[in-house]
Design a protein around this motif. Structure first.
Motif, mmCIF file in Angstrom:
data_model
loop_
_atom_site.group_PDB
_atom_site.id
_atom_site.type_symbol
_atom_site.label_atom_id
_atom_site.label_comp_id
_atom_site.label_asym_id
_atom_site.label_seq_id
_atom_site.Cartn_x
_atom_site.Cartn_y
_atom_site.Cartn_z
ATOM 1 N N UNK A 281 0.812 -1.217 0.000
ATOM 2 C CA UNK A 281 0.000 0.000 0.000
ATOM 3 C C UNK A 281 0.843 1.264 0.000
ATOM 4 N N UNK A 282 2.107 1.142 0.425
ATOM 5 C CA UNK A 282 3.050 2.269 0.356
ATOM 6 C C UNK A 282 3.826 2.296 -0.962
ATOM 7 N N UNK A 283 3.450 1.433 -1.893
ATOM 8 C CA UNK A 283 4.084 1.355 -3.228
ATOM 9 C C UNK A 283 5.554 0.954 -3.154
ATOM 10 N N UNK A 284 5.927 0.177 -2.133
ATOM 11 C CA UNK A 284 7.294 -0.318 -2.026
ATOM 12 C C UNK A 284 7.405 -1.783 -2.435
ATOM 13 N N UNK A 285 6.278 -2.411 -2.655
ATOM 14 C CA UNK A 285 6.226 -3.803 -3.078
ATOM 15 C C UNK A 285 5.034 -3.935 -4.010
ATOM 16 N N UNK A 286 5.185 -4.715 -5.082
ATOM 17 C CA UNK A 286 4.087 -4.850 -6.028
ATOM 18 C C UNK A 286 3.720 -6.321 -6.191
ATOM 19 N N UNK A 287 2.540 -6.552 -6.701
ATOM 20 C CA UNK A 287 2.149 -7.923 -6.980
ATOM 21 C C UNK A 287 3.052 -8.527 -8.036
ATOM 22 N N UNK A 288 3.158 -9.853 -8.021
ATOM 23 C CA UNK A 288 3.963 -10.551 -9.019
ATOM 24 C C UNK A 288 3.079 -11.323 -9.993
ATOM 25 N N UNK A 289 1.804 -10.972 -10.068
ATOM 26 C CA UNK A 289 0.901 -11.585 -11.041
ATOM 27 C C UNK A 289 1.370 -11.277 -12.463
ATOM 28 N N UNK A 290 1.511 -12.302 -13.275
ATOM 29 C CA UNK A 290 1.845 -12.094 -14.686
ATOM 30 C C UNK A 290 0.791 -12.684 -15.611
ATOM 31 N N UNK A 291 -0.060 -13.553 -15.079
ATOM 32 C CA UNK A 291 -1.123 -14.135 -15.901
ATOM 33 C C UNK A 291 -2.318 -14.463 -15.014
ATOM 34 N N UNK A 292 -3.517 -14.159 -15.487
ATOM 35 C CA UNK A 292 -4.732 -14.490 -14.749
ATOM 36 C C UNK A 292 -5.630 -15.372 -15.598
ATOM 37 N N UNK A 293 -6.299 -16.302 -14.928
ATOM 38 C CA UNK A 293 -7.262 -17.196 -15.560
ATOM 39 C C UNK A 293 -8.584 -17.071 -14.822
ATOM 40 N N UNK A 294 -9.662 -17.195 -15.537
ATOM 41 C CA UNK A 294 -10.979 -17.105 -14.924
ATOM 42 C C UNK A 294 -11.949 -18.011 -15.665
ATOM 43 N N UNK A 295 -12.926 -18.596 -14.932
ATOM 44 C CA UNK A 295 -13.159 -18.547 -13.491
ATOM 45 C C UNK A 295 -12.276 -19.560 -12.757
ATOM 46 N N UNK A 296 -12.509 -19.715 -11.465
ATOM 47 C CA UNK A 296 -11.832 -20.765 -10.711
ATOM 48 C C UNK A 296 -12.626 -22.047 -10.903
ATOM 49 N N UNK A 297 -12.112 -22.956 -11.708
ATOM 50 C CA UNK A 297 -12.754 -24.252 -11.879
ATOM 51 C C UNK A 297 -11.695 -25.294 -12.198
ATOM 52 N N UNK A 298 -12.117 -26.525 -12.380
ATOM 53 C CA UNK A 298 -11.151 -27.604 -12.600
ATOM 54 C C UNK A 298 -10.363 -27.390 -13.880
ATOM 55 N N UNK A 299 -11.013 -26.892 -14.925
ATOM 56 C CA UNK A 299 -10.326 -26.706 -16.209
ATOM 57 C C UNK A 299 -9.239 -25.645 -16.122
ATOM 58 N N UNK A 300 -9.538 -24.499 -15.494
ATOM 59 C CA UNK A 300 -8.524 -23.449 -15.394
ATOM 60 C C UNK A 300 -7.402 -23.853 -14.449
ATOM 61 N N UNK A 301 -7.716 -24.614 -13.404
ATOM 62 C CA UNK A 301 -6.655 -25.092 -12.524
ATOM 63 C C UNK A 301 -5.744 -26.076 -13.243
ATOM 64 N N UNK A 302 -6.324 -26.946 -14.066
ATOM 65 C CA UNK A 302 -5.471 -27.854 -14.850
ATOM 66 C C UNK A 302 -4.563 -27.061 -15.786
ATOM 67 N N UNK A 303 -5.094 -26.006 -16.389
ATOM 68 C CA UNK A 303 -4.274 -25.172 -17.267
ATOM 69 C C UNK A 303 -3.140 -24.514 -16.486
ATOM 70 N N UNK A 304 -3.448 -23.997 -15.309
ATOM 71 C CA UNK A 304 -2.415 -23.351 -14.488
ATOM 72 C C UNK A 304 -1.351 -24.351 -14.057
ATOM 73 N N UNK A 305 -1.764 -25.548 -13.645
ATOM 74 C CA UNK A 305 -0.799 -26.580 -13.267
ATOM 75 C C UNK A 305 0.121 -26.916 -14.434
#
Length: 335
Positions: free
Chosen positions: A293-317
């Motif tokens: 929140x002080x802008x000294x650290x940022x998220x490390x997200x580089x890819x997002x998948x949606x929704x949370x389901x078995x298919x997207x989890x298999x893709x992420x794995x």
């Protein structure tokens, strides 16, 4: 509500098999005195998820997931840190069902407030890697803002390395950071996160590192230590320290001549053993949220998948299994 939806596995199968991760209806977890019931809004996938799905006995139906961001819906009788409606993020514990479920039970003492400046999705990228990076730097290496020396981060483009570089940049001004990166895109990533120097682990790593730190590095973090002890004995200075988070080697004798210290790091140790300082993970995550929140650290997200389901989890794995992911892969339901 007495049941919830969860995603897990029954057998160790490859990700191209639809049965490798499946959806089930399970009972809502009963809350212990210090537990929160969290409505999970986002999760991320870590190498430990892949490792367990591929090789650990499920014992029936096992729910994975060690990162989550969500909203507290119920609290146990002894809870003092949170209330229903609070937004939180955390990494859970390896001895309890994982976060890949709609309603998840977790001990409040390993939960932090979600950074106000981040979405649930971006917050879910951070807990496990932030805890691992923080405990490596400040518990295992016992570094302070007054320390000087050189830190080598091997596997710097992964989730843990991507947070470690930022923590060193924000909190350890006297520490020079060398990060491994195998191509220009990854070199740019680690420099942006705070590394002063980059080296290519596909080349002659000893020569590259020693050209930057002729006497050897003071601290070495590694996510890939198996078969590397001879190399590490060359590039770590006498009385230096190494922390490994993989299963690693069993013979570390080559380190003895330099009196090099070897640390194992498992971020689940505190919750798994209910150590007296369990609440330190809560405090750590709150500190991380403040740095974000002080802008000294940022998220490390580089890819997002949606929704949370078995298919997207298999893709992420499947993506994490390549060993080539940059930062973190997050799954969310549109938040």
């Amino acid at each position: 509500m007495t049941t919830t939806t969860a995603i897990g596995y029954e057998n160790n199968l490859p990700t191209n098999d639809p049965a490798s991760l499946i959806e089930r209806t399970i009972d809502v977890p009963a809350l212990g005195a210090h537990d929160l019931l969290v409505e999970v809004r986002a999760v991320s996938v870590n190498p430990v998820d892949v490792k367990l799905r591929a090789g650990a006995h499920a014992g029936g139906f096992r729910v994975l997931g060690f990162d989550a961001a969500g909203i507290v819906r119920e609290v146990g009788d002894a809870v003092t840190l949170f209330a229903p409606g609070d937004e939180v993020f955390y990494a859970g514990s390896i001895d309890r069902p994982g976060t890949n479920q709609r309603l998840h039970g977790v001990d409040e003492r390993i939960v932090g407030r979600k950074p106000r400046s981040l979405s649930f999705a971006d917050a879910a990228a951070l807990p496990l890697t932030a805890i691992t990076a923080w405990e490596t730097l400040f518990d295992r290496f016992a570094l302070t803002p007054d320390d000087t020396g050189t830190l080598l981060v091997i596997g710097a483009t992964g989730g843990v390395g991507s947070v470690m570089l930022q923590l060193a940049e924000a909190l350890l001004p006297g520490v020079t950071v060398i990060a491994t990166a195998s191509d220009p895109e990854r070199a740019a990533w680690v420099r942006e996160l705070g590394a002063e120097h980059t080296v290519d682990h596909h080349g002659d790593l000893a020569a590259q590192v020693l050209s930057l730190a002729p006497g050897g590095v003071d601290w070495l973090f590694t996510a890939h230590s198996e078969g590397q002890i001879g190399l590490y004995s060359q590039i770590v200075r006498p009385f230096g320290q190494i922390t490994a988070i993989d299963d690693g080697p069993r013979d570390i004798a080559p380190l003895k001549a330099k009196s090099i210290t070897w640390h194992w790091k498992l971020m689940f140790t505190r919750p798994l053993h209910q150590t007296p300082d369990l609440i330190e993970q809560h405090r750590l995550l709150d500190t991380v949220a403040g740095l974000v929140d002080d802008s000294r650290l940022r998220t490390t997200t580089t890819r997002t998948l949606t929704p949370i389901n078995a298919a997207t989890l298999r893709e992420a794995h499947e993506l994490v299994e390549t060993g080539r992911t940059l930062g973190k892969i997050v799954l969310h339901d549109g938040n």
